[in-house]
Design an enzyme around this catalytic site. Structure first.
Site, PDB file in Angstrom:
ATOM      1  N   ASN A   1       0.868  -1.192   0.000  1.00 38.20           N
ATOM      2  CA  ASN A   1       0.000   0.000   0.000  1.00 38.20           C
ATOM      3  C   ASN A   1       0.897   1.231   0.000  1.00 38.20           C
ATOM      4  OD1 ASN A   1       0.563   0.841   2.871  1.00 38.20           O
ATOM      5  ND2 ASN A   1      -0.211  -1.236   3.231  1.00 38.20           N
TER       6      ASN A   1
ATOM      7  N   ASP B   1      -3.434 -10.301  13.051  1.00 36.45           N
ATOM      8  CA  ASP B   1      -3.742  -8.918  13.444  1.00 36.45           C
ATOM      9  C   ASP B   1      -2.809  -8.586  14.615  1.00 36.45           C
ATOM     10  OD1 ASP B   1      -6.738  -6.948  13.975  1.00 36.45           O
ATOM     11  OD2 ASP B   1      -4.657  -6.558  14.552  1.00 36.45           O
TER      12      ASP B   1
HETATM   13  O1  PMT Z   1       2.980   5.984   6.633  1.00 31.73           O
HETATM   14  P1  PMT Z   1       2.375   7.277   6.191  1.00 31.73           P
HETATM   15  O2  PMT Z   1       2.543   7.516   4.741  1.00 31.73           O
HETATM   16  O3  PMT Z   1       2.789   8.425   7.029  1.00 31.73           O
HETATM   17  O4  PMT Z   1       0.760   7.124   6.385  1.00 31.73           O
HETATM   18  C1  PMT Z   1       0.334   7.048   7.728  1.00 31.73           C
HETATM   19  C2  PMT Z   1      -0.802   6.011   7.839  1.00 31.73           C
HETATM   20  C3  PMT Z   1      -1.984   6.520   7.074  1.00 31.73           C
HETATM   21  C4  PMT Z   1      -0.352   4.681   7.305  1.00 31.73           C
HETATM   22  C5  PMT Z   1      -1.116   5.895   9.346  1.00 31.73           C
HETATM   23  O5  PMT Z   1      -1.485   7.157   9.847  1.00 31.73           O
HETATM   24  C6  PMT Z   1      -2.195   4.906   9.573  1.00 31.73           C
HETATM   25  O6  PMT Z   1      -3.374   5.188   9.479  1.00 31.73           O
HETATM   26  N1  PMT Z   1      -1.760   3.668   9.913  1.00 31.73           N
HETATM   27  C7  PMT Z   1      -2.702   2.546  10.090  1.00 31.73           C
HETATM   28  C8  PMT Z   1      -3.071   2.026   8.735  1.00 31.73           C
HETATM   29  C9  PMT Z   1      -3.909   0.791   8.891  1.00 31.73           C
HETATM   30  O7  PMT Z   1      -3.543  -0.309   8.600  1.00 31.73           O
HETATM   31  O8  PMT Z   1      -5.083   1.120   9.498  1.00 31.73           O
HETATM   32  P2  PMT Z   1      -6.203  -0.033   9.728  1.00 31.73           P
HETATM   33  O9  PMT Z   1      -7.418   0.697  10.159  1.00 31.73           O
HETATM   34  O10 PMT Z   1      -6.308  -0.957   8.541  1.00 31.73           O
HETATM   35  O11 PMT Z   1      -5.543  -0.890  10.941  1.00 31.73           O
HETATM   36  C10 PMT Z   1      -5.946  -0.619  12.262  1.00 31.73           C
HETATM   37  C11 PMT Z   1      -4.791  -0.861  13.213  1.00 31.73           C
HETATM   38  O12 PMT Z   1      -4.473  -2.253  13.252  1.00 31.73           O
HETATM   39  C12 PMT Z   1      -3.529  -0.131  12.868  1.00 31.73           C
HETATM   40  O13 PMT Z   1      -2.938   0.274  14.084  1.00 31.73           O
HETATM   41  C13 PMT Z   1      -2.668  -1.203  12.209  1.00 31.73           C
HETATM   42  O14 PMT Z   1      -1.280  -0.963  12.447  1.00 31.73           O
HETATM   43  C14 PMT Z   1      -3.121  -2.444  12.938  1.00 31.73           C
HETATM   44  N2  PMT Z   1      -3.060  -3.680  12.160  1.00 31.73           N
HETATM   45  C15 PMT Z   1      -3.849  -3.834  11.078  1.00 31.73           C
HETATM   46  C16 PMT Z   1      -3.817  -5.040  10.391  1.00 31.73           C
HETATM   47  C17 PMT Z   1      -2.978  -6.082  10.856  1.00 31.73           C
HETATM   48  N3  PMT Z   1      -2.940  -7.268  10.232  1.00 31.73           N
HETATM   49  N4  PMT Z   1      -2.216  -5.901  11.952  1.00 31.73           N
HETATM   50  C18 PMT Z   1      -2.239  -4.708  12.612  1.00 31.73           C
HETATM   51  O15 PMT Z   1      -1.529  -4.521  13.582  1.00 31.73           O
END
Ligand code: PMT
Length: 400
Positions: A208, A304
């Site tokens: 991504n 996750d």
């Molecule tokens: O890196 P940049 O270009 O500065 O952009 C920043 C960002 C947009 C990436 C950052 O601010 C952000 O939003 N990061 C989280 C992106 C994400 O995966 O969001 P999510 O809503 O899909 O995931 C929710 C949370 O679970 C996040 O803390 C993620 O790290 C975590 N996660 C998700 C999936 C997974 N398999 N394991 C995880 O730990």
């Protein structure tokens, strides 16, 4: 004025006295600001012969009017996390040694409980004069911190001890002081950042647009507060922030393994990485050849990581991000509750000026009790503010 010791921890009162080295003060201010400090400048009457107050304001210092007759010396003394005097003349050292309080700078030096750092600057004979030696020894005995002086050519044409340390050396000294006295001194913290890359074959994969900027800024802001930071990073073009231990990974599975490897004693986890929820079920050992008109790929769930960390016993203070394209608050709050998180930082993705790859972001903080939306700001500034909010919420025994 905000009271001293708030989590920011980098409030500098910069005293500037009348030595020729005062011309370096604007550069010192610029570097202090770049290190995340707020700077309030107090000039002695003679300092203005060597540096224009406007030059200090131009690089972000707040100029303090010495003529103020109120309680300014107390306000400044309580606001400061450190009082730095650079350059510090021989006369200033003598006045500090006898406890003079005949102007704002010397008065606040008597009134403050913050560390007092001085960067001497004077001719080599003056530095070696017995009177200056005695003042230096007396101030050292009282816990005054000396930065320099250095050796080298002097404005008067002579060469020897007495040259003011360079701005970079002075800032490095304060960085060390802050890392030893930062609010999060030595607290083990882990930040995930950047994208993950889920291979399909040796040549292709799924990822991504995360650049890592947000997570790296948080890692840097935590290190500024003295935390022991491990940064588990997916593929990015960014350099590791100073004083941060970076572990580079590629896939979500590797990211999880790196997180697990640093579980012992972890007190703070921030999941800023854009971790892929799925990966191809099969990674082809060879590059897939074009064959049929369409290609079907089966994806399987990735671990996750954030949810898993939040289930650890004992668990660190756990902060997650939420990247949303709609219903930002409700989706983020669902994540907070479903995963059992302490704090969620929600940000919109897919709109200009926020989210992936941008230098700015627009975030909303969500915890059990409240939702607070911040206006857009640079990710470095948002990171410092997030760290301040984390510090406010950390269990008391977590603070240094
Ligand atoms: O890196 P940049 O270009 O500065 O952009 C920043 C960002 C947009 C990436 C950052 O601010 C952000 O939003 N990061 C989280 C992106 C994400 O995966 O969001 P999510 O809503 O899909 O995931 C929710 C949370 O679970 C996040 O803390 C993620 O790290 C975590 N996660 C998700 C999936 C997974 N398999 N394991 C995880 O730990």
């Amino acid at each position: 004025m905000r009271d001293r010791g708030s989590p920011q921890g980098r409030r500098v009162v910069l005293g500037i006295t009348g030595g020729i080295a005062a011309y370096k003060a604007p550069e010192l201010v610029r570097q202090l600001r770049a290190a995340g400090a707020e700077v309030r400048a107090v000039l002695s009457r003679s300092a203005t012969r060597f540096v224009a107050p406007g030059a200090l304001a131009a690089v972000g210092a707040e100029l303090i009017d010495d003529e103020d007759t109120g309680m300014l010396h107390i306000d400044l003394a309580r606001w400061a996390d450190v009082v730095l005097i650079a350059p510090a003349t021989a006369h200033l050292l003598a006045r500090l040694a006898i406890g003079a309080a005949d102007d704002l700078l010397t008065t606040l030096c008597l009134a403050t409980e913050a560390p007092l750092c001085v960067a001497p600057a004077m001719n080599r004979v003056m530095w070696e004069h017995p009177a200056t030696r005695a003042n230096h020894a007396q101030l050292l005995g009282r816990g005054v911190l000396f930065v320099g002086p250095g050796q080298g050519p002097q404005a008067c044409g002579e060469n020897g001890p007495g040259r003011m340390s360079e701005p970079a050396e002075i800032v490095a000294f304060l960085e060390r002081l802050w890392s030893e006295t930062g609010v999060l001194r030595n607290i083990p913290a882990l930040v995930t950042a950047g994208p993950t890359y889920e291979a399909l074959d040796p040549a292709r994969g799924f990822t991504n647009r995360s650049s890592g900027k947000m997570g790296y800024a948080i890692a840097a802001a935590l290190a500024e507060q003295g935390a022991q930071v491990v940064l588990v990073s997916g593929p990015t073009a960014l350099a590791a922030p100073p004083r941060v231990h970076r572990v580079l990974v590629t896939s979500a599975v590797e990211m999880r393994e790196a997180v697990l490897a640093h579980r012992d004693g972890l007190r703070l986890f921030v999941g800023a990485a854009a971790v892929a929820d799925y990966r191809p079920e099969t990674i082809s050992p060879q590059k897939l050849k074009k064959q049929a008109d369409s290609l079907t790929i089966t994806f399987v769930r990735n671990p996750d990581i954030l949810a898993e960390v939040a289930q650890w016993q004992p668990r660190p203070f756990t902060v997650g991000f939420a990247a949303e394209t709609e219903e930002l608050e409700s989706h983020a709050r669902t994540k907070l509750e479903k995963k059992g998180l302490d704090l969620v930082i929600a940000n919109p993705v897919g709109e200009p000026g926020a989210g992936f790859g941008e230098d700015q972001n627009r975030v909303t903080l969500i915890d059990r009790d409240r939702t607070v939306a911040w206006t857009a700001a640079p990710k470095t500034e948002i990171a410092r503010r997030i760290v301040t909010e984390i510090i406010k919420r950390l269990p008391r025994n977590t603070h240094a």
